[in-house]
Design an enzyme around this catalytic site. Structure first.
Site, PDB file in Angstrom:
ATOM      1  N   ASP A   1      31.436  50.650   8.851  1.00 13.64           N
ATOM      2  CA  ASP A   1      31.661  50.340   7.441  1.00 13.64           C
ATOM      3  C   ASP A   1      33.093  50.668   7.029  1.00 13.64           C
ATOM      4  OD1 ASP A   1      31.273  53.069   7.726  1.00 13.64           O
ATOM      5  OD2 ASP A   1      29.511  53.166   6.457  1.00 13.64           O
TER       6      ASP A   1
ATOM      7  N   ASP B   1      20.644  59.732   0.423  1.00  9.26           N
ATOM      8  CA  ASP B   1      19.711  58.767  -0.168  1.00  9.26           C
ATOM      9  C   ASP B   1      19.095  57.848   0.895  1.00  9.26           C
ATOM     10  OD1 ASP B   1      21.829  57.135   0.515  1.00  9.26           O
ATOM     11  OD2 ASP B   1      22.225  56.423  -1.526  1.00  9.26           O
TER      12      ASP B   1
ATOM     13  N   HIS C   1      20.734  56.146   3.251  1.00  7.82           N
ATOM     14  CA  HIS C   1      21.518  54.996   3.721  1.00  7.82           C
ATOM     15  C   HIS C   1      21.999  55.225   5.153  1.00  7.82           C
ATOM     16  CE1 HIS C   1      25.325  56.957   1.841  1.00  7.82           C
ATOM     17  NE2 HIS C   1      25.607  56.852   3.134  1.00  7.82           N
TER      18      HIS C   1
ATOM     19  N   GLU D   1      22.844  50.866   1.122  1.00  9.52           N
ATOM     20  CA  GLU D   1      22.260  51.702   0.084  1.00  9.52           C
ATOM     21  C   GLU D   1      20.807  51.299  -0.177  1.00  9.52           C
ATOM     22  OE1 GLU D   1      23.711  54.261  -0.690  1.00  9.52           O
ATOM     23  OE2 GLU D   1      25.710  54.043  -1.567  1.00  9.52           O
TER      24      GLU D   1
HETATM   25  C1  GLP Z   1      28.846  58.032   4.535  1.00 10.18           C
HETATM   26  C2  GLP Z   1      28.979  56.943   5.630  1.00 10.18           C
HETATM   27  C3  GLP Z   1      27.829  56.985   6.594  1.00 10.18           C
HETATM   28  C4  GLP Z   1      27.533  58.432   6.928  1.00 10.18           C
HETATM   29  C5  GLP Z   1      26.987  59.138   5.727  1.00 10.18           C
HETATM   30  C6  GLP Z   1      26.730  60.621   5.960  1.00 10.18           C
HETATM   31  O1  GLP Z   1      28.758  57.554   3.252  1.00 10.18           O
HETATM   32  N1  GLP Z   1      29.142  55.617   5.155  1.00 10.18           N
HETATM   33  O2  GLP Z   1      28.159  56.225   7.733  1.00 10.18           O
HETATM   34  O3  GLP Z   1      26.556  58.480   7.933  1.00 10.18           O
HETATM   35  O4  GLP Z   1      27.787  58.951   4.604  1.00 10.18           O
HETATM   36  O5  GLP Z   1      27.903  61.341   6.053  1.00 10.18           O
HETATM   37  P1  GLP Z   1      27.973  62.786   6.642  1.00 10.18           P
HETATM   38  O6  GLP Z   1      27.711  62.652   8.095  1.00 10.18           O
HETATM   39  O7  GLP Z   1      29.368  63.263   6.363  1.00 10.18           O
HETATM   40  O8  GLP Z   1      26.932  63.579   5.949  1.00 10.18           O
END
Ligand code: GLP
Length: 261
Positions: free
Chosen positions: A67, A136, A138, A143
């Site tokens: 992403d 949430d 995702h 989302e």
């Molecule tokens: C972000 C990314 C995801 C990631 C998630 C969790 O928004 N787009 O790819 O897995 O949040 O992030 P973290 O691993 O820092 O908790």
């Protein structure tokens, strides 16, 4: 879905790095799906150390990121392109240009997303996809409410995700972009092996839905219940709301170590 509950990040990073190293040994031209965020950092640290030791090489491998924020300048330190370069790509021996990501500055976003899907397909599809999970539920930036059949496209970030990610933008919610490009849920489902990492109590609810909840667009990661080869790597805090935690622990304890994940 294989659920593995481990003592800490190091153990999680080691097990995932073993799987990636084995894949690269079997298939040096493997296609890796790369995620940003804090969850995969232990994996990247382990792989960087092994690459420095000559134990693993990415020289013939390729990668696709999940992403990207829309509209961040190319040199912005929080653009996911720059984050993945800093956290992983620059620390190992990928060939120049071997890792691609969605283009958050494209003029024609639908065409650029379609081209990204075509590039993944042309590379032969993703062999192993590393994933984190949002609070949430995702994955990537799919989302709640995302189509379970979605492909790479533009999405509006939820307020919760922008709040979660504001820490990367000096705590300033207004500085967090409102839109992103993300591989869709169907894109992620096309990967041959998915390795999802979640740690800490903040992920416990999302993990509960992911593993034991009904499949629902409200908790997008639940689509992974339909995938034939998913490994979920958790610490005890992230696993704290799992009803069958003891069963998952026993199952993994009884598995011969040589089998890996
Ligand atoms: C972000 C990314 C995801 C990631 C998630 C969790 O928004 N787009 O790819 O897995 O949040 O992030 P973290 O691993 O820092 O908790």
């Amino acid at each position: 879905m294989e659920i593995v509950i481990l003592p800490d990040n190091d153990a999680i990073g080691g097990l995932a790095a073993d799987a990636i190293a084995n894949l690269l040994q079997r298939k040096p031209t493997a296609v890796l799906g790369l995620a940003t965020g804090s969850s995969p950092l232990a994996i990247y640290d382990q792989l960087a150390a092994r690459c420095a030791d000559g134990a693993v090489s990415f020289a013939r491998a390729t990668g696709f990121t999940l992403d990207e924020y829309v509209g961040l300048p190319a040199d912005h330190p929080e653009s996911y392109r720059n984050v993945i370069d800093k956290d992983f790509v620059s620390r190992v021996d990928f060939a120049p240009g071997a890792v691609q990501g969605p283009d958050g500055l494209a003029d024609d976003i639908p065409a650029s997303c379609a081209a990204y899907e075509a590039a993944i397909a042309a590379a032969g599809g993703v062999d192993l996809q590393i994933l984190g999970i949002g609070t949430d539920g995702h994955i990537g930036f799919n989302e709640p409410g995302s189509s379970l059949a979605s492909r790479t496209r533009i999405k509006t970030l939820t307020r919760q995700t922008r709040i979660d990610n504001a820490r990367f933008f000096g705590g300033d919610l207004e500085a967090v972009p409102t839109h992103c490009l993300t591989q869709g849920l169907a894109t992620i489902m096309s990967a041959r092996h998915v390795v999802l990492v979640a740690t800490g109590p903040g992920k416990a609810e999302a993990v509960h839905h992911l593993v034991e909840g009904p499949v629902s667009a409200l908790w997008p990661a639940t689509i992974l219940q339909h995938h034939p080869h998913v490994t979920v790597l958790l610490d005890s805090a992230a696993a704290s709301r799992l009803q069958l935690a003891d069963y998952y622990r026993e199952t993994f304890r009884a598995k011969p170590a040589w089998q890996g994940i």
